[in-house]
Design an enzyme around this catalytic site. Structure first.
Site, PDB file in Angstrom:
ATOM      1  N   LYS A  84       0.837  -1.206   0.000  1.00 58.89           N
ATOM      2  CA  LYS A  84       0.000   0.000   0.000  1.00 58.89           C
ATOM      3  C   LYS A  84       0.868   1.251   0.000  1.00 58.89           C
ATOM      4  O   LYS A  84       0.657   2.172  -0.807  1.00 58.89           O
ATOM      5  CB  LYS A  84      -0.911   0.016   1.226  1.00 58.89           C
ATOM      6  CG  LYS A  84      -1.839   1.223   1.274  1.00 58.89           C
ATOM      7  CD  LYS A  84      -2.421   1.433   2.666  1.00 58.89           C
ATOM      8  CE  LYS A  84      -1.391   2.046   3.596  1.00 58.89           C
ATOM      9  NZ  LYS A  84      -1.926   2.395   4.917  1.00 58.89           N
ATOM     10  N   ASP A 141      -5.900   1.335   0.844  1.00 54.59           N
ATOM     11  CA  ASP A 141      -5.977   1.706   2.254  1.00 54.59           C
ATOM     12  C   ASP A 141      -7.371   1.379   2.787  1.00 54.59           C
ATOM     13  O   ASP A 141      -8.222   0.852   2.072  1.00 54.59           O
ATOM     14  CB  ASP A 141      -5.618   3.178   2.440  1.00 54.59           C
ATOM     15  CG  ASP A 141      -6.741   4.117   2.027  1.00 54.59           C
ATOM     16  OD1 ASP A 141      -7.636   3.692   1.266  1.00 54.59           O
ATOM     17  OD2 ASP A 141      -6.725   5.271   2.474  1.00 54.59           O
TER      18      ASP A 141
END
Length: 220
Positions: free
Chosen positions: A142, A160
């Site tokens: 991420k 996220d």
């Protein structure tokens, strides 16, 4: 009392994209400009920002970068930590990420991030290097995707909590659990790309649309 946000539907996504499309395009262009004109120091600063946002908010990351900017090149662990006290939730650990990663990158590529990043012909290999290289602390898939997007690269999903919650509401995935492996990340990323293609919204714009629907903002 917190006002509940409306459910995430295809119609709501298209409307959010219509309303915020220009703002989103402008922000993506700002990211592209970082790559076009940014120095290696700027690319390093953006990486540090992503160290600071992992497990924390974007706003905390922004405040933290402001606090340590004078010390990014040669600040000691203690100096960086002291600058982060009262600004970041984890001042000692995040200062350690900066120092450890800086020392590795100086030894590995002279902190010449631009030349290193363009050396990869495969976009997935570029991200894999950021994540798998033990000398760089604080970048999972991420955060590495976030970093690459913020310096102008396209085609990476930033999975996220906000994006994952949207995907769960859309029944694209079963639960908003962060992917815990490379294969899982790639699978969820491909699912989001298929969805974006299916409703004719640019993949990179989709990320910001979903994020803004949950946060009400278009940040970094």
């Amino acid at each position: 009392m917190r006002i509940p946000k409306p459910p995430v539907t295809i119609a709501a996504i298209k409307e959010a994209h219509r309303k915020r499309g220009l703002e989103i395009e402008t922000r993506l262009e700002e990211f592209s400009e970082v790559w076009r004109s940014g120095t290696d120091l700027r690319l390093w600063e953006e990486m540090v920002y992503c160290f600071f946002t992992g497990g924390c908010s974007a706003k905390m990351g922004l405040r933290s970068v402001e606090a340590v900017r004078p010390y990014l090149i040669d600040g000691s662990h203690e100096t960086l930590m002291n600058a982060l006290v009262g600004v970041h939730r984890y001042p000692r650990a995040r200062a350690g990420y900066v120092v450890h990663s800086r020392e590795f990158l100086e030894e590995h590529c002279g902190l010449r991030l631009r030349s290193k990043l363009v050396s990869f012909s495969d976009p997935l290999e570029r991200r894999d290097w950021l994540v798998s290289e033990k000398g760089i602390k604080g970048l999972g898939y991420k955060e590495a995707s976030h970093y690459l997007r913020n310096i102008g690269f396209r085609g990476y999903a930033i999975l996220d909590k906000h994006v994952l919650r949207c995907m769960t509401e859309l029944r694209l995935i079963g639960e908003p659990k962060p992917p815990n492996s490379r294969n899982t990340y790639l699978s969820v990323e491909k699912t989001l790309k298929r969805f974006a293609d299916g409703i004719n919204i640019d993949f990179d714009e989709m990320d910001l649309v979903l994020w803004s629907m949950k946060t009400g903002e278009i940040l970094k």
